[in-house]
Design an enzyme around this catalytic site. Structure first.
Site, mmCIF file in Angstrom:
data_model
loop_
_atom_site.group_PDB
_atom_site.id
_atom_site.type_symbol
_atom_site.label_atom_id
_atom_site.label_comp_id
_atom_site.label_asym_id
_atom_site.label_seq_id
_atom_site.Cartn_x
_atom_site.Cartn_y
_atom_site.Cartn_z
ATOM 1 N N HIS A 15 -1.593 2.198 -2.550
ATOM 2 C CA HIS A 15 -0.651 1.121 -2.211
ATOM 3 C C HIS A 15 -1.804 -0.099 -2.035
ATOM 4 C CE1 HIS A 15 2.615 -0.805 0.003
ATOM 5 N NE2 HIS A 15 1.796 -1.813 -0.124
ATOM 6 N N HIS A 28 -2.201 -4.612 -3.367
ATOM 7 C CA HIS A 28 -1.523 -5.854 -4.055
ATOM 8 C C HIS A 28 -2.792 -6.356 -4.772
ATOM 9 C CE1 HIS A 28 2.132 -5.638 -1.834
ATOM 10 N NE2 HIS A 28 1.194 -5.113 -0.962
ATOM 11 N N LEU A 29 -2.573 -6.576 -6.312
ATOM 12 C CA LEU A 29 -3.718 -7.177 -7.078
ATOM 13 C C LEU A 29 -3.405 -8.508 -7.171
ATOM 14 C CD1 LEU A 29 -4.612 -4.101 -9.474
ATOM 15 C CD2 LEU A 29 -5.708 -4.886 -7.248
ATOM 16 N N ARG A 30 -2.232 -8.859 -6.908
ATOM 17 C CA ARG A 30 -1.696 -10.283 -7.660
ATOM 18 C C ARG A 30 -1.888 -10.551 -8.797
ATOM 19 N NH1 ARG A 30 0.481 -10.107 -2.722
ATOM 20 N NH2 ARG A 30 -0.602 -10.690 -1.017
ATOM 21 N N ASN A 66 5.205 -6.846 -6.210
ATOM 22 C CA ASN A 66 5.988 -8.037 -5.607
ATOM 23 C C ASN A 66 5.216 -9.330 -6.224
ATOM 24 O OD1 ASN A 66 3.494 -7.300 -4.092
ATOM 25 N ND2 ASN A 66 4.609 -8.256 -2.223
ATOM 26 N N LYS A 80 9.286 0.706 -5.881
ATOM 27 C CA LYS A 80 9.138 0.280 -4.697
ATOM 28 C C LYS A 80 10.585 -0.433 -4.135
ATOM 29 C CE LYS A 80 6.876 -1.212 -0.925
ATOM 30 N NZ LYS A 80 5.641 -2.044 -0.672
ATOM 31 N N HIS A 102 8.942 0.148 1.984
ATOM 32 C CA HIS A 102 8.519 -0.661 2.937
ATOM 33 C C HIS A 102 9.667 -0.626 4.022
ATOM 34 C CE1 HIS A 102 6.630 -4.356 4.563
ATOM 35 N NE2 HIS A 102 7.755 -4.195 5.380
ATOM 36 N N HIS A 151 2.446 2.160 4.265
ATOM 37 C CA HIS A 151 1.709 1.624 5.389
ATOM 38 C C HIS A 151 2.518 1.858 6.832
ATOM 39 C CE1 HIS A 151 4.960 -1.407 4.283
ATOM 40 N NE2 HIS A 151 3.866 -1.600 3.205
ATOM 41 N N LEU A 197 1.954 -7.302 7.394
ATOM 42 C CA LEU A 197 3.754 -6.728 7.957
ATOM 43 C C LEU A 197 3.644 -5.143 7.257
ATOM 44 C CD1 LEU A 197 5.812 -9.681 7.117
ATOM 45 C CD2 LEU A 197 5.494 -8.355 9.281
ATOM 46 N N ASP A 209 -3.119 -1.259 1.159
ATOM 47 C CA ASP A 209 -2.356 -2.389 1.474
ATOM 48 C C ASP A 209 -3.185 -3.559 1.404
ATOM 49 O OD1 ASP A 209 0.210 -3.776 1.384
ATOM 50 O OD2 ASP A 209 0.268 -3.637 3.725
ATOM 51 N N HIS A 222 -4.638 -13.398 0.539
ATOM 52 C CA HIS A 222 -3.950 -14.622 0.337
ATOM 53 C C HIS A 222 -4.915 -15.624 0.500
ATOM 54 C CE1 HIS A 222 0.378 -13.428 0.860
ATOM 55 N NE2 HIS A 222 -0.009 -12.450 1.703
ATOM 56 N N ALA A 233 1.605 -13.120 5.563
ATOM 57 C CA ALA A 233 1.487 -11.877 5.799
ATOM 58 C C ALA A 233 0.349 -11.311 5.031
ATOM 59 C CB ALA A 233 2.564 -11.005 6.210
#
Ligand code: DOR
Ligand code: ZN
Length: 350
Positions: free
Chosen positions: A20, A22-24, A48, A106, A143, A181, A226, A254, A258, A270
């Site tokens: 899990h 996030h690579l953006r 996302n 997801k 989530h 998570h 979160l 996770d 940012h 978050a």
């Protein structure tokens, strides 16, 4: 089998995966992709983005952008996911399965976290999609927090489990479900007693911190993620689950970058970035729990078993050595503050 190379000062484990993260997108990939590819052979990439990765076509284009940032000669496989929206149909799911590169889908309840506005308000809307996923053998990644603003933010995971988890399992008994998570003892207990189709990922921050870390002498935006950190008793339940050797609990960082200015802001985002030191963070947590012998199962064996994928073949070594995590790192046209910035970790990947 984990190998102790010199009496626990150096350990060798099978190469891990991250189930899990996030690579953006865009410039962010210059930071995120080389780092994830350094410590992991595969990673489940969250969908996302804005707009969301909602179809196999979107996932294919995103996969191409990620792949273009994998350093030459590095063996790393991004495992793509689709974002379930109110527009997701059975066809969307069948196309995803047929693509061969979508590994899971997801579920975000609308509004629960970063870029979740396209998520769902009523779970039943997605029942046809869940049915198609069950048939196609595509796991559902959840989530697990309610988006009900009347529910206290610290209770949103517990209430999600109470309201929806059992119904989902009863209605779709062979659908594989990962509670992502997890942050509470209620989630641990639920997953432990659920059928073998149910598993959970645990982040490094929920093992290493509890909610006191949000308020050390002031408000600490870089500890905000979160689901939000919970009280110490929940942290203890998570450590126990992660280090128990129960294959239902496995790694999922996770890691969620940012830019510094977006965290240190009037309304901070978050997300905690951990791919600069993911394995070191988990090793530190497992060592503190005297459970280094359980690390390899958690990082490298239980995830592939759940996803029905082969275990990686290579090995990675960690040595017991104190090192200081940098205060900032380059990110987009700016910087980010990584997890444990300025603090000392006691394990290092060699
Ligand atoms: O803290 C979080 N950050 N939790 C999530 O669920 C999403 C993530 C993000 O994308 O920033
Ligand atoms: Zn996430």
């Amino acid at each position: 089998m984990m190998k102790e190379l010199d009496g626990m000062h150096t350990i060798e484990i099978i190469y891990p995966d991250d189930w899990h993260c996030h690579l953006r997108d865009g410039n962010a990939l210059q930071t995120t992709v080389p780092l994830v590819a350094k410590q992991f052979k595969r990673a489940i990439v969250m969908p996302n983005l804005q707009p969301a990765v909602a179809t196999a076509m979107d996932a294919m284009a995103y996969l191409g952008r990620i792949k273009s940032h994998i350093p030459e000669g590095v063996d790393f496989q991004p495992l793509m996911t689709l974002y379930l929206t109110e527009a997701t149909t059975k066809d969307t799911i069948q196309e995803a399965k047929a693509s061969g590169f979508v590994t899971a889908c997801k579920l975000y309840p609308a509004g629960v976290t970063t870029n979740s506005a396209q998520g769902v308000n009523t779970l039943e809307t997605l029942f046809p999609a869940f049915e198609a996923m069950e048939k196609a053998k595509l796991p559902l990644l959840i989530h697990g927090e309610v988006n009900d603003k009347d529910v206290d933010v610290f209770d949103r995971e517990k209430i999600f489990i109470e309201r929806y988890a059992q119904t989902l399992i009863n209605t779709f008994p062979s659908l594989k479900i990962v509670f992502e998570h997890i942050t509470t003892s209620e989630a641990v207990d639920f997953v432990k007693t659920a059928p073998f189709t149910v598993a959970a990922t645990i982040t490094p921050q929920h093992l290493l911190l509890n909610r006191n870390a949000l308020f050390i002498g002031g408000i600490r935006p870089h500890h905000y993620c979160l689901p939000v950190l919970k009280r110490q008793t929940h942290q203890e339940a998570l450590i126990k689950a992660a280090t128990s050797g129960n294959p239902k609990f496995f790694i999922g960082t996770d890691s969620a970058p940012h830019a510094k200015s977006k965290k240190e802001s009037f309304c901070g985002c978050a997300g905690i970035f951990s791919h600069h030191a993911a394995l070191e963070l988990y090793a530190t947590a497992f060592d503190e729990a005297n459970a280094l012998d359980k690390l390899e199962g958690f990082t490298s064996l239980f995830g592939p078993r759940f996803y029905d994928l082969p275990v990686n073949t290579g090995k990675i070594r960690l040595t017991k050595e104190n090192w200081e995590v940098p205060h900032t790192m380059t990110y987009e046209d700016e910087s980010l503050v990584p997890f444990y910035a300025g603090l000392t970790l006691s394990w290092k990947v060699i």
